[in-house]
Design a protein around this motif. Structure first.
Motif, mmCIF file in Angstrom:
data_model
loop_
_atom_site.group_PDB
_atom_site.id
_atom_site.type_symbol
_atom_site.label_atom_id
_atom_site.label_comp_id
_atom_site.label_asym_id
_atom_site.label_seq_id
_atom_site.Cartn_x
_atom_site.Cartn_y
_atom_site.Cartn_z
ATOM 1 N N LEU A 134 0.827 -1.203 0.000
ATOM 2 C CA LEU A 134 0.000 0.000 0.000
ATOM 3 C C LEU A 134 0.863 1.255 0.000
ATOM 4 O O LEU A 134 0.615 2.199 -0.765
ATOM 5 C CB LEU A 134 -0.916 -0.016 1.229
ATOM 6 N N LEU A 135 1.910 1.273 0.821
ATOM 7 C CA LEU A 135 2.767 2.448 0.910
ATOM 8 C C LEU A 135 3.639 2.608 -0.329
ATOM 9 O O LEU A 135 3.945 3.735 -0.738
ATOM 10 C CB LEU A 135 3.641 2.361 2.168
ATOM 11 N N GLU A 136 4.043 1.495 -0.933
ATOM 12 C CA GLU A 136 4.833 1.581 -2.163
ATOM 13 C C GLU A 136 4.038 2.236 -3.283
ATOM 14 O O GLU A 136 4.563 3.053 -4.050
ATOM 15 C CB GLU A 136 5.300 0.188 -2.584
ATOM 16 N N VAL A 137 2.761 1.905 -3.380
ATOM 17 C CA VAL A 137 1.909 2.525 -4.397
ATOM 18 C C VAL A 137 1.650 3.987 -4.037
ATOM 19 O O VAL A 137 1.688 4.876 -4.904
ATOM 20 C CB VAL A 137 0.585 1.754 -4.538
ATOM 21 N N ALA A 138 1.398 4.252 -2.759
ATOM 22 C CA ALA A 138 1.110 5.626 -2.322
ATOM 23 C C ALA A 138 2.264 6.560 -2.641
ATOM 24 O O ALA A 138 2.056 7.688 -3.121
ATOM 25 C CB ALA A 138 0.799 5.645 -0.825
ATOM 26 N N TYR A 139 3.496 6.099 -2.398
ATOM 27 C CA TYR A 139 4.657 6.960 -2.630
ATOM 28 C C TYR A 139 5.247 6.782 -4.021
ATOM 29 O O TYR A 139 5.911 7.689 -4.532
ATOM 30 C CB TYR A 139 5.715 6.708 -1.552
ATOM 31 N N GLY A 140 5.021 5.641 -4.632
ATOM 32 C CA GLY A 140 5.525 5.443 -5.984
ATOM 33 C C GLY A 140 4.697 6.160 -7.031
ATOM 34 O O GLY A 140 5.230 6.725 -7.995
ATOM 35 N N GLU A 141 3.377 6.176 -6.845
ATOM 36 C CA GLU A 141 2.472 6.767 -7.832
ATOM 37 C C GLU A 141 2.061 8.201 -7.484
ATOM 38 O O GLU A 141 1.792 9.002 -8.384
ATOM 39 C CB GLU A 141 1.205 5.901 -7.941
ATOM 40 N N PHE A 142 2.015 8.528 -6.194
ATOM 41 C CA PHE A 142 1.410 9.804 -5.799
ATOM 42 C C PHE A 142 2.294 10.649 -4.894
ATOM 43 O O PHE A 142 1.790 11.496 -4.154
ATOM 44 C CB PHE A 142 0.064 9.534 -5.108
ATOM 45 N N ASP A 143 3.600 10.450 -4.955
ATOM 46 C CA ASP A 143 4.505 11.221 -4.099
ATOM 47 C C ASP A 143 4.597 12.684 -4.523
ATOM 48 O O ASP A 143 5.120 13.519 -3.792
ATOM 49 C CB ASP A 143 5.908 10.602 -4.105
ATOM 50 N N PHE A 144 4.093 12.997 -5.716
ATOM 51 C CA PHE A 144 4.081 14.382 -6.195
ATOM 52 C C PHE A 144 3.181 15.263 -5.335
ATOM 53 O O PHE A 144 3.321 16.493 -5.319
ATOM 54 C CB PHE A 144 3.568 14.424 -7.640
ATOM 55 N N PHE A 145 2.219 14.640 -4.624
ATOM 56 C CA PHE A 145 1.243 15.414 -3.854
ATOM 57 C C PHE A 145 1.885 15.880 -2.556
ATOM 58 O O PHE A 145 1.977 15.145 -1.575
ATOM 59 C CB PHE A 145 0.004 14.565 -3.578
ATOM 60 N N CYS A 146 2.355 17.117 -2.556
ATOM 61 C CA CYS A 146 3.078 17.662 -1.413
ATOM 62 C C CYS A 146 2.173 18.552 -0.572
ATOM 63 O O CYS A 146 1.018 18.809 -0.915
ATOM 64 C CB CYS A 146 4.301 18.450 -1.886
ATOM 65 N N ASN A 147 2.719 19.056 0.524
ATOM 66 C CA ASN A 147 1.949 19.880 1.446
ATOM 67 C C ASN A 147 1.455 21.164 0.787
ATOM 68 O O ASN A 147 0.331 21.606 1.023
ATOM 69 C CB ASN A 147 2.803 20.204 2.676
ATOM 70 N N GLN A 148 2.281 21.755 -0.066
ATOM 71 C CA GLN A 148 1.899 23.007 -0.721
ATOM 72 C C GLN A 148 0.699 22.810 -1.636
ATOM 73 O O GLN A 148 -0.234 23.614 -1.634
ATOM 74 C CB GLN A 148 3.088 23.556 -1.514
ATOM 75 N N LYS A 149 0.698 21.731 -2.413
ATOM 76 C CA LYS A 149 -0.436 21.449 -3.296
ATOM 77 C C LYS A 149 -1.686 21.128 -2.488
ATOM 78 O O LYS A 149 -2.787 21.511 -2.866
ATOM 79 C CB LYS A 149 -0.087 20.287 -4.225
ATOM 80 N N MET A 150 -1.505 20.416 -1.390
ATOM 81 C CA MET A 150 -2.649 20.074 -0.552
ATOM 82 C C MET A 150 -3.313 21.331 0.017
ATOM 83 O O MET A 150 -4.542 21.464 -0.026
ATOM 84 C CB MET A 150 -2.197 19.169 0.596
ATOM 85 N N ILE A 151 -2.508 22.259 0.528
ATOM 86 C CA ILE A 151 -3.063 23.481 1.110
ATOM 87 C C ILE A 151 -3.806 24.290 0.056
ATOM 88 O O ILE A 151 -4.884 24.844 0.310
ATOM 89 C CB ILE A 151 -1.938 24.315 1.756
ATOM 90 N N LEU A 152 -3.246 24.342 -1.161
ATOM 91 C CA LEU A 152 -3.897 25.081 -2.241
ATOM 92 C C LEU A 152 -5.255 24.480 -2.572
ATOM 93 O O LEU A 152 -6.266 25.202 -2.688
ATOM 94 C CB LEU A 152 -2.997 25.079 -3.482
ATOM 95 N N LEU A 153 -5.322 23.156 -2.699
ATOM 96 C CA LEU A 153 -6.588 22.488 -3.009
ATOM 97 C C LEU A 153 -7.578 22.609 -1.858
ATOM 98 O O LEU A 153 -8.777 22.812 -2.071
ATOM 99 C CB LEU A 153 -6.339 21.017 -3.341
ATOM 100 N N GLU A 154 -7.095 22.485 -0.632
ATOM 101 C CA GLU A 154 -7.988 22.578 0.521
ATOM 102 C C GLU A 154 -8.564 23.985 0.668
ATOM 103 O O GLU A 154 -9.751 24.135 0.992
ATOM 104 C CB GLU A 154 -7.240 22.170 1.797
ATOM 105 N N ASN A 155 -7.757 25.008 0.438
ATOM 106 C CA ASN A 155 -8.272 26.377 0.532
ATOM 107 C C ASN A 155 -9.353 26.640 -0.510
ATOM 108 O O ASN A 155 -10.377 27.263 -0.229
ATOM 109 C CB ASN A 155 -7.133 27.381 0.370
ATOM 110 N N THR A 156 -9.105 26.145 -1.731
ATOM 111 C CA THR A 156 -10.095 26.316 -2.796
ATOM 112 C C THR A 156 -11.386 25.588 -2.447
ATOM 113 O O THR A 156 -12.491 26.129 -2.594
ATOM 114 C CB THR A 156 -9.537 25.786 -4.127
ATOM 115 N N ALA A 157 -11.251 24.348 -1.965
ATOM 116 C CA ALA A 157 -12.437 23.559 -1.604
ATOM 117 C C ALA A 157 -13.178 24.178 -0.426
ATOM 118 O O ALA A 157 -14.419 24.209 -0.398
ATOM 119 C CB ALA A 157 -12.018 22.129 -1.270
ATOM 120 N N ARG A 158 -12.438 24.691 0.536
ATOM 121 C CA ARG A 158 -13.076 25.270 1.725
ATOM 122 C C ARG A 158 -13.925 26.484 1.346
ATOM 123 O O ARG A 158 -15.048 26.649 1.847
ATOM 124 C CB ARG A 158 -12.012 25.668 2.749
ATOM 125 N N LEU A 159 -13.385 27.332 0.472
ATOM 126 C CA LEU A 159 -14.140 28.513 0.066
ATOM 127 C C LEU A 159 -15.413 28.118 -0.678
ATOM 128 O O LEU A 159 -16.485 28.683 -0.443
ATOM 129 C CB LEU A 159 -13.273 29.415 -0.815
#
Length: 758
Positions: free
Chosen positions: A715-740
């Motif tokens: 599970l962790l190999e797929v999470a970090y092998g396929e989706f490690d691009f998803f960093c904290n900065q991108k998460m905050i940007l998406l969450e702020n947009t969704a929250r508004l």
């Protein structure tokens, strides 16, 4: 008279002699005794009087200077009448809060000291130009704007609006409540130093500015305030039709104060530090530890020296109380920690280097009597790089006697992080084969032995310093069971929020204060807690289960009293049921506090807005990266929140085996809540082909529940092998947009239906 900038404190002149005139608990008024002819020939301004802070406001700085006694007395009386009474309301234990409040007020005085009449006139012109009544203008500057074409004009930032005016286009008036994202953008070569502003209608504006950092910080903070006000309005049925009254006085909207607040909040969020911590100084710098060398940014706050690389792969948090020696060199600092680490911080900016060294010297010297340190060396020589007194490998004897949580965690003794502090009547830890499941199944005994040796080497000399090597080791192997509790406390930041004696106090308070309905709810949920390691083992008696329930009840009751705004949420019992198997009762309490208050602050709130935000972000990620899965779920009308909300609220506990949950928590405490999104995407990715064959939501629910059998390492190999691009900065940007978007959708509705998730 001059109010001085508290963020860039004026140096104390060691050659001058200052005599005491007046004093109170927080400030000191002094008169300088000097040779007038010498001071005039030196070419510097002649200030005969000054107001400084007392040691109660640390570090000591000069607040104001004047050449005339009557001027300095006017401001001394203003401080005594307006600021001192407010400062006296703080308790002795709230020194950090007192310091932060005093800094913000002095910063406002500095910003608004000059030309009030000009500022008022500028605001009046701004109101007439854009027909915005009662708006307070915070900033006006020249800039370029690219929307459909490029033009030059003037940018205006007020409490509620971003405005732009240029001769060749219509005026732009953009309310903060209609903005979905604000960020620095360097992707356009023809628009240098750009700030990207995206409206809720997906219109993109690129502002090209010279002082981008300062203006972007101001915009971000005002945008966050707008979302907070919008959130408060979801408690009523109608959104106010007039501009929001976020500030009642001009002094409350000082641009420098808002920028300082924004930068301080980002600093606290990045390093997971207490809200009372104040960022004093930061600048570009380098980090060097053994073979690791990286450029980034150095931060100095009231109690910490921190570093973050540009890509955030290296993150270091070094409390002053854990430093046994500091060497000051030209353009560099060498920090020796209690575990024997030698950390070198290079500071290329000579002026900042001198100020930072002086600030660290003042702060650390003050903390030495209450810290683990007993050796100080402020050598400025650049010759010998070794310490002149104590060797960093031989910590002072006071280290072993120190009672602070951080030092006791690493003090010699039992190898288990929790054994020394675990109550004598605590239940036994889960036994094999459950215990063995926490390591990758495919690892051979030899590989496990090698990994354990690497962990031991790393932990023996590692403070809270996150490096690429540590992340690789975490991705490829499970931490030793005896060290997992230590690592969770260290990585999560729980040690820095720990307040000695508070847990026992809150347990006692909960017995008398907690309402009957909450007590009954907790008692009912105890039997639904995640207890699989205990209930699946034949070696544990019913007494162990009762003992476990007693631990959970005390933790949940104490936290419910502490968390008055959010109260108790059902998922808390599930999370705590995992924590108590790894750490002691009090440690579990502080980990729960860190999860709910620091790492996922709005997930467990009464409104549950944060839970809805996470699901909107997850849906967006599925659309972007697993479009076939997203389209199929939409086709059969499967609500992602049906499983997504419980996954995130419970941190996957209760839905996956204990071995998988602790591995997810390893990464969660190390990296942050972005791990939860990566794991969710990995679950959908591993089941993609099976999901596409499902015909209804019942089949998909049954399928995803079977995902519990997935090996945790896979599970962790797929999470970090396929989706490690998803960093904290991108998460905050998406969450702020969704929250508004969510807040705007809920602004005309009653929010009570969200309670079904509680």
């Amino acid at each position: 008279l001059m109010w001085l900038d508290p963020l860039n404190p004026t140096r104390f002149d060691s050659e001058s002699i200052w005599l005491f005139m007046l004093e109170n608990t927080f400030f000191l008024l002094e008169h300088e005794v000097k040779d007038i002819t010498t001071s005039k020939s030196s070419g510097r301004p002649t200030f005969s009087y000054r107001i400084t802070t007392q040691p109660t406001i640390s570090p000591t700085i000069i607040v104001a200077m004047s050449a005339h006694l009557h001027s300095i007395l006017q401001h001394w009386h203003w401080l005594e009448k307006n600021l001192v009474p407010r400062l006296e309301q703080f308790d002795e234990k709230d020194q950090n809060d007192l310091h932060q409040f005093a800094m913000l007020k002095m910063l406002s005085l500095y910003e608004f000291q000059s030309n009030d009449e000009s500022t008022s006139e500028e605001t009046s012109r701004f109101r007439r130009k854009f027909d915005l009544c009662e708006e307070v203008l915070l900033l006006k500057t020249e800039c370029g704007l690219w929307e459909k074409c490029y033009c030059r004009g003037e940018l205006y930032v007020s409490t509620n609006y971003i405005c732009f005016s240029a001769p060749e286009r219509d005026s732009l008036i953009l309310p903060f409540i209609e903005i979905s994202s604000i960020r620095k953008d360097d992707t356009h070569d023809n628009i240098p130093n750009a700030i990207s502003v995206v409206s809720i209608h997906d219109t993109k504006y690129y502002f090209s500015l010279e002082k981008r950092e300062r203006i972007c910080s101001l915009m971000e903070h005002l945008w966050e305030i707008a979302m907070q006000v919008l959130y408060s309005n979801t408690q009523t049925k109608n959104l106010p039709r007039c501009p929001m009254e976020m500030h009642s006085q001009a002094g409350d909207v000082c641009p420098e104060s808002l920028i300082f607040k924004t930068n301080n909040d980002k600093f606290l969020q990045k390093f997971r530090l207490p809200s009372s911590e104040v960022l004093l100084l930061d600048d570009v710098g380098g980090f060097e530890l053994k073979l690791t060398k990286e450029d980034g940014r150095v931060y100095v706050s009231s109690n910490f020296v921190c570093f973050s690389s540009e890509d955030s792969q290296i993150l270091a948090v070094l409390p002053f109380r854990h430093l046994i020696l500091i060497e000051f060199k030209p353009g560099a600092l060498v920090l020796y920690t209690r575990t024997g680490n030698k950390v070198k911080l290079s500071l290329p900016n000579h002026e900042v280097s001198s100020s930072m060294s002086e600030l660290i010297k003042q702060t650390w010297t003050k903390l030495v009597p209450n810290s683990c340190s007993s050796a100080v060396d402020f050598s400025k020589s650049s010759g010998d790089s070794s310490p002149r007194r104590n060797s960093p490998r031989s910590a002072p004897s006071s280290l072993s006697a120190c009672k602070c949580v951080g030092c006791s965690l690493f003090a010699p003794g039992p190898t288990s992080g929790s054994a020394s502090s675990r109550p004598s009547d605590s239940f036994p830890s889960p036994k094999s084969p459950r215990e063995a499941e926490c390591s990758p199944v495919r690892d051979s005994p030899r590989n496990q032995k090698v990994a354990t040796k690497k962990w031991q080497q790393l932990l023996s000399s590692n403070d809270l310093i996150k490096t690429p090597l540590l992340k690789i080791l975490l991705n490829t192997s499970s931490p030793p069971e005896t060290q997992r509790g230590k690592l969770w406390l260290l990585w999560s930041g729980a040690l820095e929020h720990w307040r000695e004696g508070e847990y026992e106090k809150m347990v006692g308070v909960s017995e008398n204060v907690l309402c009957c309905s909450t007590k009954k709810q907790i008692e009912r949920d105890l039997h639904r807690s995640f207890l699989s390691p205990l209930t699946n083992s034949d070696s544990n008696s019913p007494a162990d289960l009762d003992n476990l329930h007693a631990h959970l009840q005390r933790i949940l009751s104490a936290f419910s009293c502490l968390n008055q705004s959010g109260g108790y949420c059902q998922s808390m019992n599930i999370i705590t049921g995992v924590l108590v198997f790894v750490v002691s009762e009090e440690e579990a309490y502080w980990l729960l506090y860190t999860i709910c208050e620091i790492m996922m602050p709005d997930i467990y709130s009464t409104s549950m807005i944060g839970a809805l935000v996470t699901q909107k972000v997850l849906e967006t990620l599925l659309l972007q990266h697993l479009p076939l899965v997203h389209a199929h779920l939409q086709k059969i009308t499967f609500p992602i929140s049906l499983l997504g909300v419980p996954w995130f609220l419970c941190l996957y506990a209760g839905y996956f085996p204990f071995s998988t949950v602790v591995r997810i928590l390893d990464h969660f405490f190390y990296e942050g809540r972005e791990v939860l999104y990566k794991v969710a995407l990995a679950i959908f990715k591993l089941n993609e082909s099976a999901i596409l064959r499902c015909k209804d939501d019942i089949e998909i629910t049954a399928l995803l529940k079977k995902s519990a059998s997935i090996n945790p390492q896979t599970l962790l190999e797929v999470a970090y092998g396929e989706f490690d691009f998803f960093c904290n900065q991108k998460m905050i940007l998406l969450e702020n947009t969704a929250r508004l978007q969510i807040l705007r959708d809920l602004s005309n509705q009653n929010i009570k239906y969200l309670q079904k998730f509680r």
